[in-house]
Design an enzyme around this catalytic site. Structure first.
Site, PDB file in Angstrom:
ATOM      1  N   HIS A  59       0.826  -1.203   0.000  1.00 51.60           N
ATOM      2  CA  HIS A  59       0.000   0.000   0.000  1.00 51.60           C
ATOM      3  C   HIS A  59       0.863   1.257   0.000  1.00 51.60           C
ATOM      4  CE1 HIS A  59      -3.939   1.773   0.252  1.00 51.60           C
ATOM      5  NE2 HIS A  59      -3.572   2.539   1.258  1.00 51.60           N
ATOM      6  N   ARG A  67      -9.347   6.361  -2.514  1.00 50.23           N
ATOM      7  CA  ARG A  67      -9.046   5.527  -1.353  1.00 50.23           C
ATOM      8  C   ARG A  67      -9.430   6.297  -0.092  1.00 50.23           C
ATOM      9  NH1 ARG A  67      -4.116   5.090  -4.560  1.00 50.23           N
ATOM     10  NH2 ARG A  67      -4.042   3.058  -5.614  1.00 50.23           N
ATOM     11  N   ARG A 117     -14.344   4.560  -2.792  1.00 48.72           N
ATOM     12  CA  ARG A 117     -14.289   3.207  -2.245  1.00 48.72           C
ATOM     13  C   ARG A 117     -14.497   3.279  -0.736  1.00 48.72           C
ATOM     14  NH1 ARG A 117      -8.863  -0.175  -3.011  1.00 48.72           N
ATOM     15  NH2 ARG A 117      -8.142   1.319  -1.445  1.00 48.72           N
ATOM     16  N   GLU A 155     -11.400  -8.719  -6.889  1.00 51.18           N
ATOM     17  CA  GLU A 155     -10.001  -8.869  -6.498  1.00 51.18           C
ATOM     18  C   GLU A 155      -9.718 -10.171  -5.759  1.00 51.18           C
ATOM     19  OE1 GLU A 155      -9.006  -5.502  -4.037  1.00 51.18           O
ATOM     20  OE2 GLU A 155     -11.022  -5.427  -3.190  1.00 51.18           O
ATOM     21  N   ASN A 180      -4.093  -5.736  -8.217  1.00 53.25           N
ATOM     22  CA  ASN A 180      -3.038  -6.024  -7.240  1.00 53.25           C
ATOM     23  C   ASN A 180      -3.397  -7.225  -6.372  1.00 53.25           C
ATOM     24  OD1 ASN A 180      -1.820  -3.715  -8.248  1.00 53.25           O
ATOM     25  ND2 ASN A 180      -2.722  -2.430  -6.677  1.00 53.25           N
ATOM     26  N   ASP A 181      -4.550  -7.150  -5.717  1.00 51.71           N
ATOM     27  CA  ASP A 181      -4.958  -8.268  -4.871  1.00 51.71           C
ATOM     28  C   ASP A 181      -5.341  -9.485  -5.700  1.00 51.71           C
ATOM     29  OD1 ASP A 181      -4.607  -7.746  -2.147  1.00 51.71           O
ATOM     30  OD2 ASP A 181      -6.305  -6.374  -2.105  1.00 51.71           O
ATOM     31  N   ARG A 233       2.243 -10.153  -1.678  1.00 50.43           N
ATOM     32  CA  ARG A 233       2.857  -9.071  -2.452  1.00 50.43           C
ATOM     33  C   ARG A 233       3.738  -8.161  -1.612  1.00 50.43           C
ATOM     34  NH1 ARG A 233      -1.043  -4.441  -2.752  1.00 50.43           N
ATOM     35  NH2 ARG A 233      -2.870  -4.950  -1.514  1.00 50.43           N
ATOM     36  N   CYS A 278      -8.435  -0.841 -11.921  1.00 47.28           N
ATOM     37  CA  CYS A 278      -7.910   0.248 -11.102  1.00 47.28           C
ATOM     38  C   CYS A 278      -6.632  -0.137 -10.365  1.00 47.28           C
ATOM     39  CB  CYS A 278      -8.956   0.714 -10.087  1.00 47.28           C
ATOM     40  SG  CYS A 278      -9.439  -0.551  -8.900  1.00 47.28           S
TER      41      CYS A 278
END
Length: 785
Positions: free
Chosen positions: A393, A500, A536, A634, A657-658, A668, A705
């Site tokens: 993050h 975010r 989000r 995700e 990403n996830d 990750r 995204c």
């Protein structure tokens, strides 16, 4: 080769051993685990690498009751294994005996990257006799490679007169010790280079490599941060006023003594006198000359109080751990605990207004979001972290702010780097410590050229993201801070595809209330109006714990995070939903996105809470409307339930990403497996392609995204898949627009058809890069893996 003066380390370089590795622990000197611990402790007390190696060969020889123990260090430049320490061979051979790579049984162990254990070495076809060592009488041989990240640093060798193989327990002992020795050698190289730089700033430059990055270049001054109470990670720091620092330390000691007395009195009716003796023992330690005066001596030598405390506590803790008496060995834990308590007091008294230079390179063992956000944005130029990867993050936030970063620099010694000039190269994933004058000028030149390229793309700002043959995408911004929003409004983006909301939670010491959140979201919607903004809902957990809402889990990425926390804490969730809906009542460009949806039932619960919040506001007279609702795809379960999920919402956003992390079973944030994390893995591409097809078949738009959206090679393939929009950090947006406007859609589709037949991640990335090269885009857009 390492000079004899290498590895002047005040703190241990070996990780703690916590579990037995041998099934047969009996020897004359005690268990093999005890012997290994003692060797590690002894090595931590050595002054340089040669002393450490000599100690190892002597103690291993005694522990195994063998005739010879030696250490060979690999010199990759000369292509040799050099005998650097021995107990049992001729001392005159040290530094002189050199084996070519692959030569002899020692070279065989290094070449095969596995232990070589033979009962009669001279009879082995790979054996090479070297008269200078005096090894003629020895027959039994074992060589264990010293490895670090697949790189052979040397070989640990034992020999004996008897014709027999070393036992499985003896081999396990040597293998375990070799893993510890790898850390010693690696740290020795780093410390030697730093010592050389301290002696002569013009003598050379130290480069350290990471495993992932946020792209870009930066040059600035290292500011080392560390978590509260992390005693062994406190850096050294020069001070100008030793008297003031000594006074601060004495005040901490006095406060701790008073606290211990209060604790002892309070526990008088609850604990026995024997149990309360711990407080007395701590008080005695604080009253001793050794701990207090030792720290004061280091303060007056020029080190700040936390650094002086760390050095003193670790010194005396090591003394106790080396004692034979079990009771006294246990007192080392008391010393460490007391040191932590004193450090807590020192940190509590520190001013929160830390000084940050104008060109700050934030550096630490593991940088948190709150530590990053504590630095004024205009002063933060780069990040360097021992742990973490490009998908953490903090890395995502760094990219959003356009800050170059290098993560996973596992051999970084933060404690010795505070205040040094550092160059961060996110393209080659390297950190340069104290660049030479010539190299410094080269970095400044490259930074200027990078800024020039960015300015050269500004003419694309107001042009559409449309291919030469008429296929158009929407380009949105990922954001989370007002600075991003203002920049996005002026950058020509079509909206904010991912806001975010949790980043503002990190800036506070409590959960923000409904009014506070409403004001925040209203401002975001107003700045971007009429462009859409996707807010989000709170996405914490995993690598994003809030300082005031800690979540301690063994496997946080498979634990309590994202929508799971929101559903389990409906009070917090409803507060946020009400704030978003109230902001949307004033500005209709609101969309709401639910993170980490893994089942239809989770989505149903979230929607029910949203409807409840709407009903409450309507009863209160607030004219709320129903915004567009989306889900983040995700987790793999969402991929395979996409048909059912998409029928209940208005859009889908793929969080690459996830999704990559969960599909590939790769943490990750773990630098040990970071090289396995790649969103261009065939399985990831197939999953994303499936989601795009199913969502569009349902008549809903779909976006990506995650970091894929800002990776030109990945964005090229996503465009070919027909994704409706890409949401990315602003730093890469114009480059992606340049790529889209340069490549015909039909050619991108042909490339996609080709790469979807490939089974190798590297092959896919290489083919995509070659395609970009063919269109004259490869150099400026290249993001290597």
């Amino acid at each position: 080769m390492l000079a004899p003066s290498a590895y002047a380390a005040p703190a241990p370089v070996f990780p703690a051993l916590s579990a037995p590795f041998l099934s047969s622990p009996s020897t004359e000197a005690g268990s093999m685990l005890d012997i290994l611990r003692r060797i590690v402790q002894d090595i931590n007390a050595t002054r340089d690498l040669n002393e450490a190696l000599n100690l190892i060969v002597a103690e291993v020889k005694a522990a195994l009751h063998t005739d010879v123990c030696s250490v060979y260090i690999t010199d990759p430049v000369r292509g040799e294994h050099v005998l650097m320490a021995t107990d049992g061979l001729r001392p005159s051979a040290v530094g002189k005996v050199r084996l070519k790579l692959g030569q002899g049984l020692t070279g065989l162990a290094a070449g095969r990257v596995e232990p070589i254990n033979v009962e009669n070495a001279p009879a082995h076809p790979a054996f090479r006799y070297i008269a200078a060592t005096g090894e003629a009488p020895f027959h039994g041989f074992i060589g264990v490679p010293i490895l670090r990240r697949r790189k052979v640093l040397g070989v640990l060798v034992a020999q004996q007169r008897e014709q027999r193989k070393y036992t499985a327990d003896e081999e396990s002992f040597l293998v375990t010790l070799a893993t510890q020795l790898a850390a010693c050698i690696n740290q020795a190289e780093i410390r030697q280079a730093l010592d050389r730089l301290d002696d002569d700033v013009l003598s050379g430059t130290l480069f350290l490599e990471g495993v992932a990055s946020a792209h870009g270049l930066a040059l600035g001054e290292a500011v080392v941060v560390f978590p509260a109470a992390a005693l062994d990670r406190v850096p050294d720091k020069d001070i100008e006023n030793p008297d003031a620092e000594a006074s601060r330390f004495r005040q901490a000691v006095a406060a701790e003594l008073a606290e211990l007395q209060r604790l002892s009195e309070r526990m008088r009716l609850l604990l026995s006198a024997g149990d309360r003796a711990l407080f007395d023992a701590y008080a005695l330690l604080l009253g001793s000359d050794s701990l207090v005066n030792g720290t004061l001596e280091r303060i007056y030598a020029g080190n700040w109080a936390p650094g002086a405390l760390r050095a003193t506590v670790l010194e005396y803790a090591n003394i106790f751990t080396e004692m034979d008496d079990p009771y006294l060995r246990e007192r080392a834990a008391d010393i460490l605990d007391l040191g932590q308590r004193l450090l807590n007091r020192l940190q509590e008294e520190q001013s929160f207004n830390r000084h940050y230079p104008d060109e700050t390179i934030l550096m630490g063992d593991e940088i948190s979001v709150s530590q990053l956000l504590d630095v004024p944005t205009e002063k933060l130029k780069g990040l360097v972290s021992v742990r973490g990867t490009g998908a953490s993050h903090v890395a995502l936030l760094a990219r959003g702010l356009g800050i170059p970063a290098v993560f996973g620099v596992s051999n970084l010694p933060p404690g010795r780097l505070n205040g040094r000039e550092v160059a961060v190269d996110g393209y080659t994933v390297r950190v340069c410590i104290q660049p030479s004058p010539a190299l410094r000028q080269e970095y400044l030149k490259l930074i200027a050229e990078e800024a020039k390229l960015s300015r050269g793309l500004q003419h694309l700002r107001d042009l559409p993201a449309e291919t030469p043959d008429g296929h158009r995408l929407e380009l949105h911004a990922n954001s989370g801070l007002f600075a991003d929003i203002a920049a996005a409004r002026n950058s020509g983006v079509h909206g904010v595809g991912l806001y975010r909301s949790e980043l503002h939670f990190f800036l506070r010491d409590r959960f923000p209330g409904e009014e506070e959140q409403t004001t925040l979201y209203t401002r975001v919607l107003r700045i971007m109006d009429p462009h859409p903004v996707v807010l989000r809902t709170l996405d914490i957990g995993g690598d994003k714990p809030l300082p005031y809402f800690p979540i301690i889990e063994q496997n946080p990425f498979l634990g309590w995070r994202g929508i799971r926390i929101s559903l389990d804490q409906p009070d917090l969730f409803k507060t946020q939903l009400r704030a978003m809906l109230r902001a949307g009542a004033a500005y209709p460009n609101l969309s709401i996105l639910f993170p980490m949806i893994s089942s239809v039932s989770e989505l149903s619960e979230a929607l029910e809470l949203l409807r409840s919040a709407q009903a409450e506001l309507q009863e209160e007279g607030v004219a709320v409307t129903t915004p567009k609702i989306g889900i983040m795809v995700e987790v793999p379960s969402a991929v395979f339930q996409i048909d059912a999920l998409i029928q209940r919402v208005d859009f889908a956003s793929i969080g690459s990403n996830d999704l990559t992390q969960y599909l590939l079973a790769v943490d990750r944030n773990n630098d040990r497996v970071a090289k396995l994390y790649d969103s261009l893995h065939p399985a990831v591409l197939k999953a994303i392609h499936h989601v795009i097809e199913r969502v569009q078949a349902a008549g809903r738009p779909v976006s990506v995204c995650g970091e894929m959206a800002g990776d030109p090679a990945a964005a090229l393939l996503l465009m070919a898949m027909g994704v409706d929009s890409l949401s990315m950090n602003l730093g890469g947006l114009l480059k992606i627009k340049w790529m889209i406007r340069s490549i015909p859609y039909v050619e991108a589709q042909a490339l996609l058809t080709e790469v979807m037949t490939l089974n190798s991640t590297a092959a896919i990335r290489d083919r995509a890069h070659a395609f970009l090269d063919q269109h004259g885009l490869g150099g400026p857009l290249r993001i290597g893996k």
